[in-house]
Design a protein around this motif. Structure first.
Motif, PDB file in Angstrom:
ATOM      1  N   ASP A  91      11.518  -1.975  -9.534  1.00 37.09           N
ATOM      2  CA  ASP A  91      10.960  -3.246 -10.006  1.00 37.09           C
ATOM      3  C   ASP A  91      10.178  -3.926  -8.880  1.00 37.09           C
ATOM      4  OD1 ASP A  91      10.333  -5.564 -11.303  1.00 37.09           O
ATOM      5  OD2 ASP A  91      12.375  -6.393 -11.299  1.00 37.09           O
ATOM      6  N   PRO A  92       8.891  -3.621  -8.732  1.00 40.60           N
ATOM      7  CA  PRO A  92       8.095  -4.237  -7.666  1.00 40.60           C
ATOM      8  C   PRO A  92       8.082  -5.760  -7.715  1.00 40.60           C
ATOM      9  CG  PRO A  92       6.914  -2.384  -8.640  1.00 40.60           C
ATOM     10  CD  PRO A  92       8.105  -2.647  -9.500  1.00 40.60           C
ATOM     11  N   SER A  93       8.182  -6.344  -8.907  1.00 42.73           N
ATOM     12  CA  SER A  93       8.136  -7.802  -9.029  1.00 42.73           C
ATOM     13  C   SER A  93       9.343  -8.481  -8.401  1.00 42.73           C
ATOM     14  CB  SER A  93       8.036  -8.199 -10.505  1.00 42.73           C
ATOM     15  OG  SER A  93       9.197  -7.786 -11.220  1.00 42.73           O
ATOM     16  N   ALA A  94      10.384  -7.709  -8.103  1.00 42.12           N
ATOM     17  CA  ALA A  94      11.586  -8.283  -7.491  1.00 42.12           C
ATOM     18  C   ALA A  94      11.419  -8.492  -5.987  1.00 42.12           C
ATOM     19  CB  ALA A  94      12.787  -7.373  -7.757  1.00 42.12           C
ATOM     20  N   HIS A  95      10.309  -8.029  -5.423  1.00 37.19           N
ATOM     21  CA  HIS A  95      10.076  -8.137  -3.978  1.00 37.19           C
ATOM     22  C   HIS A  95       8.944  -9.128  -3.718  1.00 37.19           C
ATOM     23  CE1 HIS A  95      12.548  -4.498  -3.239  1.00 37.19           C
ATOM     24  NE2 HIS A  95      12.041  -4.095  -4.398  1.00 37.19           N
ATOM     25  N   ASP A  96       9.264 -10.236  -3.066  1.00 36.54           N
ATOM     26  CA  ASP A  96       8.238 -11.244  -2.778  1.00 36.54           C
ATOM     27  C   ASP A  96       7.444 -10.932  -1.518  1.00 36.54           C
ATOM     28  OD1 ASP A  96      10.094 -11.721  -0.820  1.00 36.54           O
ATOM     29  OD2 ASP A  96      10.483 -13.818  -1.367  1.00 36.54           O
ATOM     30  N   ASP A  97       7.748  -9.816  -0.877  1.00 38.39           N
ATOM     31  CA  ASP A  97       7.057  -9.404   0.344  1.00 38.39           C
ATOM     32  C   ASP A  97       6.281  -8.111   0.126  1.00 38.39           C
ATOM     33  OD1 ASP A  97       9.309  -7.864  -0.059  1.00 38.39           O
ATOM     34  OD2 ASP A  97       9.897  -7.781   2.053  1.00 38.39           O
ATOM     35  N   LEU A  98       5.931  -7.828  -1.124  1.00 38.88           N
ATOM     36  CA  LEU A  98       5.313  -6.543  -1.474  1.00 38.88           C
ATOM     37  C   LEU A  98       3.976  -6.730  -2.177  1.00 38.88           C
ATOM     38  CD1 LEU A  98       5.345  -3.435  -2.029  1.00 38.88           C
ATOM     39  CD2 LEU A  98       6.717  -3.944  -4.078  1.00 38.88           C
ATOM     40  N   THR A  99       2.985  -5.924  -1.758  1.00 38.00           N
ATOM     41  CA  THR A  99       1.708  -5.794  -2.465  1.00 38.00           C
ATOM     42  C   THR A  99       1.553  -4.327  -2.864  1.00 38.00           C
ATOM     43  OG1 THR A  99       0.616  -7.613  -1.291  1.00 38.00           O
ATOM     44  CG2 THR A  99      -0.810  -5.931  -2.264  1.00 38.00           C
ATOM     45  N   ILE A 100       1.189  -4.082  -4.108  1.00 38.68           N
ATOM     46  CA  ILE A 100       0.931  -2.714  -4.574  1.00 38.68           C
ATOM     47  C   ILE A 100      -0.575  -2.546  -4.742  1.00 38.68           C
ATOM     48  CG2 ILE A 100       1.209  -1.055  -6.444  1.00 38.68           C
ATOM     49  CD1 ILE A 100       3.778  -1.377  -5.027  1.00 38.68           C
ATOM     50  N   LEU A 101      -1.146  -1.560  -4.041  1.00 42.15           N
ATOM     51  CA  LEU A 101      -2.570  -1.253  -4.163  1.00 42.15           C
ATOM     52  C   LEU A 101      -2.714   0.077  -4.891  1.00 42.15           C
ATOM     53  CD1 LEU A 101      -5.552  -1.876  -3.458  1.00 42.15           C
ATOM     54  CD2 LEU A 101      -5.211  -0.600  -1.315  1.00 42.15           C
ATOM     55  N   VAL A 102      -3.390   0.051  -6.024  1.00 46.39           N
ATOM     56  CA  VAL A 102      -3.619   1.269  -6.811  1.00 46.39           C
ATOM     57  C   VAL A 102      -4.878   1.950  -6.293  1.00 46.39           C
ATOM     58  CG1 VAL A 102      -4.057   2.210  -9.108  1.00 46.39           C
ATOM     59  CG2 VAL A 102      -2.510   0.257  -8.825  1.00 46.39           C
ATOM     60  N   VAL A 103      -4.755   3.217  -5.923  1.00 51.51           N
ATOM     61  CA  VAL A 103      -5.872   3.946  -5.316  1.00 51.51           C
ATOM     62  C   VAL A 103      -6.086   5.269  -6.046  1.00 51.51           C
ATOM     63  CG1 VAL A 103      -5.276   2.928  -3.083  1.00 51.51           C
ATOM     64  CG2 VAL A 103      -4.461   5.225  -3.630  1.00 51.51           C
ATOM     65  N   PRO A 104      -7.285   5.847  -5.975  1.00 52.87           N
ATOM     66  CA  PRO A 104      -7.527   7.162  -6.579  1.00 52.87           C
ATOM     67  C   PRO A 104      -6.641   8.216  -5.919  1.00 52.87           C
ATOM     68  CG  PRO A 104      -9.591   6.096  -5.947  1.00 52.87           C
ATOM     69  CD  PRO A 104      -8.497   5.301  -5.329  1.00 52.87           C
ATOM     70  N   ALA A 105      -6.028   9.047  -6.725  1.00 53.34           N
ATOM     71  CA  ALA A 105      -5.122  10.066  -6.187  1.00 53.34           C
ATOM     72  C   ALA A 105      -5.825  10.986  -5.194  1.00 53.34           C
ATOM     73  CB  ALA A 105      -4.510  10.873  -7.330  1.00 53.34           C
ATOM     74  N   GLU A 106      -7.110  11.234  -5.424  1.00 47.91           N
ATOM     75  CA  GLU A 106      -7.835  12.156  -4.546  1.00 47.91           C
ATOM     76  C   GLU A 106      -8.077  11.591  -3.150  1.00 47.91           C
ATOM     77  OE1 GLU A 106     -12.229  12.487  -5.519  1.00 47.91           O
ATOM     78  OE2 GLU A 106     -11.471  11.556  -7.365  1.00 47.91           O
ATOM     79  N   THR A 107      -7.805  10.294  -2.953  1.00 47.04           N
ATOM     80  CA  THR A 107      -8.001   9.703  -1.627  1.00 47.04           C
ATOM     81  C   THR A 107      -6.709   9.605  -0.832  1.00 47.04           C
ATOM     82  OG1 THR A 107      -7.675   7.414  -2.402  1.00 47.04           O
ATOM     83  CG2 THR A 107      -9.920   8.315  -2.501  1.00 47.04           C
ATOM     84  N   VAL A 108      -5.591  10.033  -1.399  1.00 48.17           N
ATOM     85  CA  VAL A 108      -4.295   9.870  -0.727  1.00 48.17           C
ATOM     86  C   VAL A 108      -4.275  10.579   0.626  1.00 48.17           C
ATOM     87  CG1 VAL A 108      -1.841  10.451  -0.823  1.00 48.17           C
ATOM     88  CG2 VAL A 108      -2.970   9.472  -2.819  1.00 48.17           C
ATOM     89  N   SER A 109      -4.733  11.842   0.662  1.00 49.85           N
ATOM     90  CA  SER A 109      -4.751  12.582   1.922  1.00 49.85           C
ATOM     91  C   SER A 109      -5.686  11.927   2.927  1.00 49.85           C
ATOM     92  CB  SER A 109      -5.167  14.031   1.689  1.00 49.85           C
ATOM     93  OG  SER A 109      -4.215  14.709   0.903  1.00 49.85           O
TER      94      SER A 109
END
Length: 405
Positions: A91-109
């Motif tokens: 549950d990401p919303s339970a963490h007030d110190d967290l940002t989630i950035l959605v990125v293209p899977a092909e850029t992970v490496s």
């Protein structure tokens, strides 16, 4: 689990046992991981070896406020989880110190870098904790569906999380132009507190605004105390309203100089500028070849400086404007006056002739009172304002062109 409450700050201690392998992972190479956990959480973390000295469990102690201890223990558990495989957050919303950035899977490496090198650079620059969710850090995907995305978790205080997020976005935008900025327009937020403004850059302005290895961008960020990041050809300015306004002004003045426009600033009421009246005969010495000397002063003092108006308009003195935090401006002013004094002393040495034969005297024979009665212009100081420290270069600062502002 031991808890020791104390004093007005609600400081206390929590402890737990960790295996030898877990302790090594928490410590990291040269203690870097432990240091990262300390500055992200704000807590003090200590590791002690097991009493038997035979590789038994180690003792982990965390000191700090209740919130600092809670965050430190959470981050430690995430680090330990990475040793075994992918990390999940239910549950990401339970963490007030967290940002989630959605990125293209092909850029992970690409974003992870060799052995996580790029993510570690971002962590060090912004004092944050970064890792991909549900991606094995030891074996990031190489061949993936181009339509698939992954989630990058960024932990830390809000401002630092935003800085790290923009740094990663800038790197991804280099690999996939338009991914984040395709629909972004120029925008100025009305928020007084932390917010983000955007300002588009022309192609011909980009290299100049970036500077060699990002030096000009970092200069503007330090002087304005604003997060300044270029995601593609879009400048993201993140900070309070005052900081964002300063960064936007500095960037606009910088770009005016690129095309030869003479910048004039109304100093009245400003709290972020010191004005130094520089004798026209000393301007070239103070600025240096292609502005190199003045750029050195900016780098050393975390300020943004330029000569106002035309440098050769026949005036006896020209205003040198120094922008940034008050203490940094005082340091820059000192360095400028040292250069002015050195230039005047050199001029005295070159012109003083104590002997009838016309031989020039040097050193001890110089006229100490030369120019004593001249008004060379004292620095008019508009104290106040704050400046920031931007640092680091990364995949978002790859342009090698140097701005000659």
């Amino acid at each position: 689990m031991a808890h020791q409450a104390s004093s007005e700050r609600d400081d206390g201690t929590e402890s737990r046992k960790v295996s030898k392998e877990e302790a090594a992972f928490i410590l990291g190479q040269g203690g870097k991981t432990k240091a990262k956990l300390c500055y992200v959480s704000g807590a003090q973390i200590e590791l002690t070896e097991g009493k038997d000295g035979r590789g038994g469990p180690s003792q982990l102690q965390v000191r700090g406020t209740a919130k600092q201890r809670q965050n430190a223990m959470k981050y430690i558990n995430f680090v330990i989880a990475q040793r075994l495989g992918p990390v999940t957050i239910d549950d990401p919303s339970a963490h007030d110190d967290l940002t989630i950035l959605v990125v293209p899977a092909e850029t992970v490496s690409f974003i992870t870098g060799k052995q996580g090198s790029f993510l570690r650079l971002v962590e060090e620059e912004w004092r944050t904790l970064l890792f991909f969710l549900q991606v094995n850090p030891k074996n990031p995907p190489v061949y993936v569906d181009p339509n698939h995305t992954e989630r990058l978790a960024i932990f830390g205080p809000e401002r630092r999380r935003r800085g790290a997020e923009l740094k990663v976005m800038a790197a991804i935008e280099m690999k996939m132009p338009g991914y984040f900025t395709k629909s972004v327009k120029d925008f100025e937020s009305a928020e007084e507190g932390l917010a983000t403004d955007t300002m588009s850059l022309k192609d011909e302005d980009y290299s100049y605004a970036l500077g060699r290895s990002g030096s000009t961008r970092r200069k503007l960020a330090r002087a304005s105390s604003c997060i300044v990041e270029y995601v593609g050809r879009m400048a993201y300015l993140c900070g309070t309203k005052k900081e964002r306004s300063a960064a936007r002004e500095y960037l606009r003045w910088l770009l005016q100089q690129r095309v030869g426009e003479h910048v004039h600033v109304d100093h009245r009421g400003r709290t972020d500028v010191t004005v130094i009246m520089v004798p026209s005969s000393c301007i070239g010495y103070v600025t240096g070849h292609k502005g190199s000397s003045l750029r050195g002063i900016e780098e050393e003092t975390s300020t943004f400086c330029f000569i106002e108006g035309m440098a050769d308009d026949g005036e006896d003195q020209k205003p040198l404007l120094v922008f940034g935090f008050a203490e940094d401006r005082r340091m820059a002013e000192t360095l400028v006056w040292e250069k002015i004094s050195q230039k005047i002393d050199d001029t005295v040495n070159d012109t003083y002739t104590p002997y009838p034969s016309g031989k020039r005297g040097k050193g001890k024979g110089k006229d100490r009172d030369w120019g004593k009665d001249r008004d060379w212009g004292k620095g008019k100081d508009h104290w106040g304002g704050k400046g920031g420290k931007g640092k680091g270069k990364g995949k978002g600062d790859s342009d090698d062109d140097d701005s000659d502002d």
